[in-house]
Enzyme design. Sequence first.
Site, mmCIF file in Angstrom:
data_model
loop_
_atom_site.group_PDB
_atom_site.id
_atom_site.type_symbol
_atom_site.label_atom_id
_atom_site.label_comp_id
_atom_site.label_asym_id
_atom_site.label_seq_id
_atom_site.Cartn_x
_atom_site.Cartn_y
_atom_site.Cartn_z
ATOM 1 N N HIS A 121 0.844 -1.191 0.000
ATOM 2 C CA HIS A 121 0.000 0.000 0.000
ATOM 3 C C HIS A 121 0.883 1.246 0.000
ATOM 4 O O HIS A 121 2.007 1.223 0.522
ATOM 5 C CB HIS A 121 -0.893 0.022 1.236
ATOM 6 C CG HIS A 121 -2.044 -0.911 1.167
ATOM 7 N ND1 HIS A 121 -3.260 -0.614 1.733
ATOM 8 C CD2 HIS A 121 -2.186 -2.139 0.614
ATOM 9 C CE1 HIS A 121 -4.091 -1.619 1.533
ATOM 10 N NE2 HIS A 121 -3.451 -2.561 0.854
ATOM 11 N N GLU A 176 0.746 3.953 1.744
ATOM 12 C CA GLU A 176 1.102 4.436 3.077
ATOM 13 C C GLU A 176 2.252 3.633 3.682
ATOM 14 O O GLU A 176 3.168 4.196 4.282
ATOM 15 C CB GLU A 176 -0.108 4.354 4.022
ATOM 16 C CG GLU A 176 -1.278 5.193 3.589
ATOM 17 C CD GLU A 176 -2.312 4.418 2.788
ATOM 18 O OE1 GLU A 176 -3.510 4.713 2.914
ATOM 19 O OE2 GLU A 176 -1.921 3.515 2.007
ATOM 20 N N CYS A 231 -6.910 2.307 4.998
ATOM 21 C CA CYS A 231 -7.617 1.097 5.424
ATOM 22 C C CYS A 231 -7.201 0.749 6.865
ATOM 23 O O CYS A 231 -6.385 1.451 7.471
ATOM 24 C CB CYS A 231 -7.272 -0.059 4.482
ATOM 25 S SG CYS A 231 -5.549 -0.627 4.649
ATOM 26 N N CYS A 278 -3.280 0.093 7.159
ATOM 27 C CA CYS A 278 -2.486 1.325 7.102
ATOM 28 C C CYS A 278 -2.770 2.229 8.293
ATOM 29 O O CYS A 278 -1.850 2.856 8.828
ATOM 30 C CB CYS A 278 -2.738 2.048 5.780
ATOM 31 S SG CYS A 278 -2.130 1.083 4.369
#
Length: 159
Positions: free
Chosen positions: A57, A59, A87, A90
């Site tokens: 991801h 992040e 999410c 993260c």
Amino acid sequence: MRNQVRDDVYYMKKALHQAKRAAALGEVPIGCVILYEGRIIGRGFNRRKTQHTTLAHAELTAIRQACRVIGDWRLEGCTMYVTLEPCQMCSGAIVQSRLDRVVIGTDNPKAGCAGSILNLLQMKEFNHQVDITRGVLREECSTLLQEFFRDMRAREHDR
């Protein structure tokens, strides 16, 4: 306060640039930058498909890079700019890394854990809470995602 708004727009544009890098790879266009003392120390964009891992991801990539730059797992004094609300994975990493602030482009009503579904970033039960600013360049961030998914559905339909 006016300088803060101007800075937020400037750095969200940097996060949008990262999101466009993801889109160029056929990835869901999510981008992120982390700021410390006026400079970007972490950048990331979604690469789940290209790296074949759910952990890629934007992040998490930016957090990993920022930690290397600072030389510590704590990102105190840092601000994250991310085009889509984080999410649960993260959001947990954001709390664990002790980021001071997260600036979010657009909400994520299906998986957002910075206020849409639940708010992991500001749970009083945790030992750290994160300041949140929402809606910076919301239209641009949202449009980028909508166009990506519209184009993806059209490609799938044409098969």
